[in-house]
Design a protein around this motif. Structure first.
Motif, PDB file in Angstrom:
ATOM      1  N   ALA A 259       0.893  -1.066   0.174  1.00 19.89           N
ATOM      2  CA  ALA A 259       0.083  -0.031   0.022  1.00 19.89           C
ATOM      3  C   ALA A 259       0.867   1.246  -0.124  1.00 19.89           C
ATOM      4  N   PRO A 260       0.434   2.162  -0.359  1.00 21.82           N
ATOM      5  CA  PRO A 260       1.126   3.689  -0.729  1.00 21.82           C
ATOM      6  C   PRO A 260       1.796   4.023   0.868  1.00 21.82           C
ATOM      7  N   ILE A 261       2.968   4.004   0.931  1.00 21.72           N
ATOM      8  CA  ILE A 261       3.518   4.589   2.190  1.00 21.72           C
ATOM      9  C   ILE A 261       3.033   5.770   2.573  1.00 21.72           C
ATOM     10  N   LEU A 422     -12.859 -22.782 -12.076  1.00 15.65           N
ATOM     11  CA  LEU A 422     -14.027 -22.623 -11.406  1.00 15.65           C
ATOM     12  C   LEU A 422     -14.883 -21.689 -12.228  1.00 15.65           C
ATOM     13  N   CYS A 423     -14.178 -20.488 -12.469  1.00 17.10           N
ATOM     14  CA  CYS A 423     -14.984 -19.373 -13.197  1.00 17.10           C
ATOM     15  C   CYS A 423     -15.443 -20.137 -14.563  1.00 17.10           C
ATOM     16  N   MET A 424     -14.558 -20.629 -15.181  1.00 18.34           N
ATOM     17  CA  MET A 424     -15.035 -21.216 -16.477  1.00 18.34           C
ATOM     18  C   MET A 424     -16.239 -22.201 -16.375  1.00 18.34           C
ATOM     19  N   ASN A 425     -16.377 -22.732 -15.131  1.00 22.54           N
ATOM     20  CA  ASN A 425     -17.360 -23.830 -15.171  1.00 22.54           C
ATOM     21  C   ASN A 425     -18.563 -23.180 -14.127  1.00 22.54           C
ATOM     22  N   GLY A 426     -18.609 -22.018 -14.310  1.00 20.17           N
ATOM     23  CA  GLY A 426     -19.802 -21.469 -13.665  1.00 20.17           C
ATOM     24  C   GLY A 426     -19.869 -20.971 -12.237  1.00 20.17           C
ATOM     25  N   PHE A 427     -18.609 -21.467 -11.464  1.00 21.29           N
ATOM     26  CA  PHE A 427     -18.809 -21.182 -10.060  1.00 21.29           C
ATOM     27  C   PHE A 427     -18.113 -19.771  -9.893  1.00 21.29           C
ATOM     28  N   PRO A 428     -18.844 -19.049  -8.901  1.00 20.05           N
ATOM     29  CA  PRO A 428     -18.469 -17.780  -8.761  1.00 20.05           C
ATOM     30  C   PRO A 428     -17.236 -17.664  -7.693  1.00 20.05           C
ATOM     31  N   ALA A 429     -15.942 -17.629  -8.269  1.00 20.63           N
ATOM     32  CA  ALA A 429     -14.918 -17.839  -7.443  1.00 20.63           C
ATOM     33  C   ALA A 429     -13.993 -16.793  -7.600  1.00 20.63           C
ATOM     34  N   THR A 430     -12.996 -16.311  -6.686  1.00 17.28           N
ATOM     35  CA  THR A 430     -12.282 -15.407  -6.620  1.00 17.28           C
ATOM     36  C   THR A 430     -10.738 -15.996  -5.942  1.00 17.28           C
ATOM     37  N   ALA A 431      -9.602 -15.335  -5.879  1.00 21.47           N
ATOM     38  CA  ALA A 431      -8.376 -15.823  -5.652  1.00 21.47           C
ATOM     39  C   ALA A 431      -7.777 -14.697  -4.806  1.00 21.47           C
ATOM     40  N   ILE A 432      -6.996 -15.429  -3.786  1.00 22.99           N
ATOM     41  CA  ILE A 432      -5.913 -14.580  -3.104  1.00 22.99           C
ATOM     42  C   ILE A 432      -4.718 -15.208  -2.860  1.00 22.99           C
ATOM     43  N   HIS A 433      -3.610 -14.701  -3.028  1.00 23.91           N
ATOM     44  CA  HIS A 433      -2.298 -15.127  -2.843  1.00 23.91           C
ATOM     45  C   HIS A 433      -1.296 -13.969  -3.052  1.00 23.91           C
ATOM     46  N   GLY A 434      -0.066 -14.277  -2.541  1.00 16.06           N
ATOM     47  CA  GLY A 434       1.048 -13.112  -2.430  1.00 16.06           C
ATOM     48  C   GLY A 434       1.404 -12.341  -3.485  1.00 16.06           C
ATOM     49  N   ASP A 435       1.144 -13.092  -4.917  1.00 15.60           N
ATOM     50  CA  ASP A 435       1.525 -12.639  -6.126  1.00 15.60           C
ATOM     51  C   ASP A 435       0.426 -11.355  -6.445  1.00 15.60           C
ATOM     52  N   ARG A 436      -0.514 -11.371  -5.973  1.00 13.75           N
ATOM     53  CA  ARG A 436      -1.642 -10.520  -6.337  1.00 13.75           C
ATOM     54  C   ARG A 436      -1.391  -9.204  -5.811  1.00 13.75           C
ATOM     55  N   THR A 437      -1.764  -8.083  -6.354  1.00 11.88           N
ATOM     56  CA  THR A 437      -1.450  -6.583  -5.591  1.00 11.88           C
ATOM     57  C   THR A 437      -2.311  -6.511  -4.525  1.00 11.88           C
ATOM     58  N   GLN A 438      -1.848  -5.730  -3.716  1.00 15.64           N
ATOM     59  CA  GLN A 438      -2.896  -5.585  -2.463  1.00 15.64           C
ATOM     60  C   GLN A 438      -3.888  -5.231  -2.849  1.00 15.64           C
ATOM     61  N   GLN A 439      -4.342  -4.281  -3.900  1.00 18.55           N
ATOM     62  CA  GLN A 439      -5.706  -4.054  -4.246  1.00 18.55           C
ATOM     63  C   GLN A 439      -6.524  -5.344  -4.619  1.00 18.55           C
ATOM     64  N   GLU A 440      -5.528  -6.090  -5.311  1.00 18.75           N
ATOM     65  CA  GLU A 440      -6.509  -7.439  -5.675  1.00 18.75           C
ATOM     66  C   GLU A 440      -6.770  -8.293  -4.408  1.00 18.75           C
ATOM     67  N   ARG A 441      -5.921  -8.288  -3.736  1.00 16.75           N
ATOM     68  CA  ARG A 441      -6.192  -9.051  -2.310  1.00 16.75           C
ATOM     69  C   ARG A 441      -7.038  -8.866  -1.640  1.00 16.75           C
ATOM     70  N   GLU A 442      -7.426  -7.249  -1.511  1.00 13.40           N
ATOM     71  CA  GLU A 442      -8.457  -6.918  -0.376  1.00 13.40           C
ATOM     72  C   GLU A 442      -9.659  -6.863  -1.098  1.00 13.40           C
ATOM     73  N   HIS A 443      -9.679  -6.703  -2.630  1.00 13.82           N
ATOM     74  CA  HIS A 443     -10.900  -6.988  -3.332  1.00 13.82           C
ATOM     75  C   HIS A 443     -11.592  -8.308  -3.386  1.00 13.82           C
ATOM     76  N   ALA A 444     -10.512  -9.139  -3.444  1.00 10.85           N
ATOM     77  CA  ALA A 444     -10.844 -10.751  -3.293  1.00 10.85           C
ATOM     78  C   ALA A 444     -11.542 -10.989  -1.917  1.00 10.85           C
ATOM     79  N   LEU A 445     -10.881 -10.512  -0.898  1.00 12.59           N
ATOM     80  CA  LEU A 445     -11.473 -10.830   0.443  1.00 12.59           C
ATOM     81  C   LEU A 445     -12.928 -10.236   0.793  1.00 12.59           C
ATOM     82  N   ARG A 446     -13.094  -9.011   0.163  1.00 16.04           N
ATOM     83  CA  ARG A 446     -14.499  -8.183   0.477  1.00 16.04           C
ATOM     84  C   ARG A 446     -15.065  -8.950  -0.421  1.00 16.04           C
ATOM     85  N   SER A 447     -15.113  -9.447  -1.693  1.00 12.70           N
ATOM     86  CA  SER A 447     -15.873  -9.912  -2.472  1.00 12.70           C
ATOM     87  C   SER A 447     -16.462 -11.386  -1.845  1.00 12.70           C
ATOM     88  N   PHE A 448     -15.475 -11.908  -1.196  1.00 13.97           N
ATOM     89  CA  PHE A 448     -15.525 -13.278  -0.645  1.00 13.97           C
ATOM     90  C   PHE A 448     -16.739 -13.005   0.601  1.00 13.97           C
TER      91      PHE A 448
END
Length: 604
Positions: A259-261, A422-448
């Motif tokens: 995140a921006p310092i 999962l998404c290709m097969n019609g399951f509403p999924a998202t993912a979180i891991h350390g190579d995602r940007t912090q924004q993506e990580r937070e978005h994934a967690l919120r969306s979940f």
DNA sequence: AAAAAAC
């Protein structure tokens, strides 16, 4: 339905709110003339000032221990600094006003209150018998209610706002230990109220203590440091700590990477009592000389066993031992984790001084609340097997907002691939891991969390400490290599007295885990498939030792015979207090605390 | 061997 505490508080504080409602006046503002805030200049002084002039809170922090002399030394010389009009008095000028107004953390609660029906259906009697083990010198006795603990009026108000009716088992023991100024190594299941257990005494201690003004501007001098292994966990602890310290004048700031310092720097410049941080960003801040640890009085490590494992240990040693932090005995140190391997306890003892070891029997995970299943699934069949599980869940209607599925995989690539599939097969999924940007990580967690994507594929970044309500199912698509990681992962479900399901896909690749997994399941009264027992019997035992009986996550390594033989006689005598086994102090029972809607967050 | 954690 009656208005909740939080609602009434927010209504009272909403300037647009109906004035007819009985306005809540926080304790420290009562009997105070409602004058206009002082000039801006006052706030400017407060920005970097840590001098505590809590009129009425200026009780010297008397620590009934052998280090009190040293600690008082740290206090002496402070008193003159935070004169009236300086220090935190500044908050009356800046804090309560305009953009500096303290945001009410009890308002935008994204977790919906649990319905009365839902919570009353839970059998909380299980908590009556939680075994507790303490060892160390002169262990302060546990308390039964929050009223038995003198945390101060403002903190008590926040406890009420959080709807915590009674302290959880770990809180009942850890808070008195901490208030007595003792160092602590605490082993309690995640979801057992650990965050509050270390936050309450810190906040209360800061409110009562006398501290000097920070010696330099543009450099932050926190009084307490809370470290955690992931950014999301640091955010969560920060959010909790903000609730506990609302309107106490205690300022909590969070600092983490990705995140921006600059924004974090600005927050730090405005003054910080409690700094919550991940190690990397903190080291950065220390090297930039924007943070000094020389005034640290309290150090808490959450997920302490992870913080001291191979990956983190050098950074933690740097922060704790090689910067300007006061040594053990001068600061108060508290280590918390659900699991505490002996080797890690040995390392951790470097950071502690005459500490008390506290083990609270497993609360949620790997007990009756979580049904654990292991299925034999070949690597190539995992996806279709997962799909079967998800389809079955869908048909049972356990899909959507109230029922989330957390799928753990071994690698970041694996997480991306599975999410895509999962998404290709019609399951509403998202993912979180350390190579995602912090924004993506937070978005994934919120969306979940909100149920927008009720399936989250995760690496171990999400294994520890995260409190996600409504996780009904944890799938170990890939099993971890370490049984402790398994314990942390399945602990994402079965929280706050709810039941949960944990399914693991097991095959030959996991044979090294067979023994400890089957032991663990046996201890938790789970059905162990015959084939797993055979795996366990076959495998040469390379796993961890049984951790001191079925009921604890760990046992005090100082009581281990090999340690006592190896240690000097002095050390053995030192801890001669021995262990106290207590089975269920629960005179009052925990029903009240669990039966109340909205207590969910108390349990982490 | 992987994951996490600073820029």
């Amino acid at each position: 339905m009656s208005m909740s505490w939080a609602d009434s508080v927010s209504a009272a504080e909403n300037p647009a709110g109906a004035p007819s409602k009985s306005a809540y006046v926080p304790p420290h503002l009562r009997n105070r003339p409602s004058t206009d805030p002082p000039a801006q200049a006052l706030y400017a002084g407060a920005a970097a000032s840590l001098g505590n002039d809590h009129s009425g809170y200026g009780v010297p922090n008397v620590v009934g221990s052998r280090w009190s002399g040293q600690r008082n030394e740290y206090q002496s010389g402070y008193a003159g600094g935070g004169g009236r009009g300086g220090g935190w008095n500044g908050r009356s000028g800046g804090w309560d006003r305009g953009r500096d107004r303290e945001v009410n953390p009890f308002t935008n609660n994204d977790s919906e209150p649990v319905s009365e029906l839902e919570s009353s259906a839970i059998n909380f009697d299980a908590y009556e018998d939680i075994p507790v083990e303490t060892s160390g010198d002169n262990v302060p006795p546990p308390v039964n209610t929050f009223a038995d603990i003198d945390l101060g009026e403002a903190v008590n108000e926040n406890i009420r706002r959080c709807k915590y009716v009674k302290p959880t088992p770990v809180q009942r023991h850890a808070i008195p230990i901490s208030l007595a100024g003792r160092d602590l190594m605490a082993c309690a299941q995640t979801g057992s109220g650990k965050t509050a257990a270390f936050c309450f005494p810190i906040i209360s201690g800061i409110m009562r203590g006398q501290f000097p003004r920070p010696p330099r501007p543009r450099m932050a001098f926190p009084l307490a440091l809370i470290l955690s292994p992931t950014r999301e966990l640091s955010c969560q602890i920060h959010d909790e700590a903000k609730k506990f310290s609302y309107q106490t004048g205690v300022r909590v700031v969070v600092a983490y990477g990705g995140a921006p310092i600059n924004q974090q720097l600005r927050e730090l410049e405005r003054g910080v009592h409690i700094l919550v941080a991940t190690p990397g960003r903190l080291v950065d801040l220390l090297e930039r000389a924007r943070v000094s640890l020389q005034m640290i009085r309290y150090l808490a490590l959450d997920e302490a066993d992870r913080m001291l494992d191979m990956g983190f240990e050098p950074q933690i040693r740097k922060i704790v031992q090689q910067m300007d932090m006061p040594p053990p005995g001068v600061r108060q140190t508290m280590l918390f984790s659900a699991t505490f391997p002996k080797e890690i306890q040995r390392l951790a003892s470097d950071f502690l001084s005459t500490y008390i070891f506290l083990a609270v029997g497993r609360v949620g995970s790997s007990t009756d609340l979580i049904v654990q299943r292991v299925e034999y699934v070949q690597e190539t069949d995992k996806r279709s097997h997962l799909m079967d599980l998800l389809h079955a869940q869908k048909e049972n209607g356990v899909h959507g907002k109230q029922s989330l599925t957390l799928v753990f995989v071994e690698t970041k690539k694996g997480a991306d691939a599975l999410e895509h599939w999962l998404c290709m097969n019609g399951f509403p999924a998202t993912a979180i891991h350390g190579d995602r940007t912090q924004q993506e990580r937070e978005h994934a967690l919120r969306s979940f969390k909100t149920g927008h994507t009720p399936i989250l594929v995760a690496t171990d970044v999400a294994a520890r400490g995260l409190d996600i309500p409504h996780v009904a199912h944890v799938v170990n698509f890939d099993l971890p290599n370490d049984i402790d990681d398994y314990v942390h992962r399945i602990g994402r479900t079965g929280r706050a007295g709810k039941t949960g399901l944990a399914t693991a896909f097991f095959n030959e690749n996991n044979s090294s885990l067979a023994r400890s997994l089957s032991d663990l399941m046996q201890e938790a009264n789970q059905e162990v498939p015959a084939w797993l027992s055979r795996f366990a019997a076959r495998s040469t035992y390379g796993g961890k030792n049984r951790r001191g009986g079925a009921r604890f996550g760990a046992r005090d390594f100082r009581r281990d015979s090999s340690y006592n033989r190896g240690a000097s006689g002095g050390a053995t005598d030192y801890y001669g207090g021995g262990a106290n086994m207590n089975s269920g102090y629960a005179s009052g029972g925990y029903n009240a605390s669990f039966g109340t809607a909205g207590v969910t967050s108390a349990w982490d």
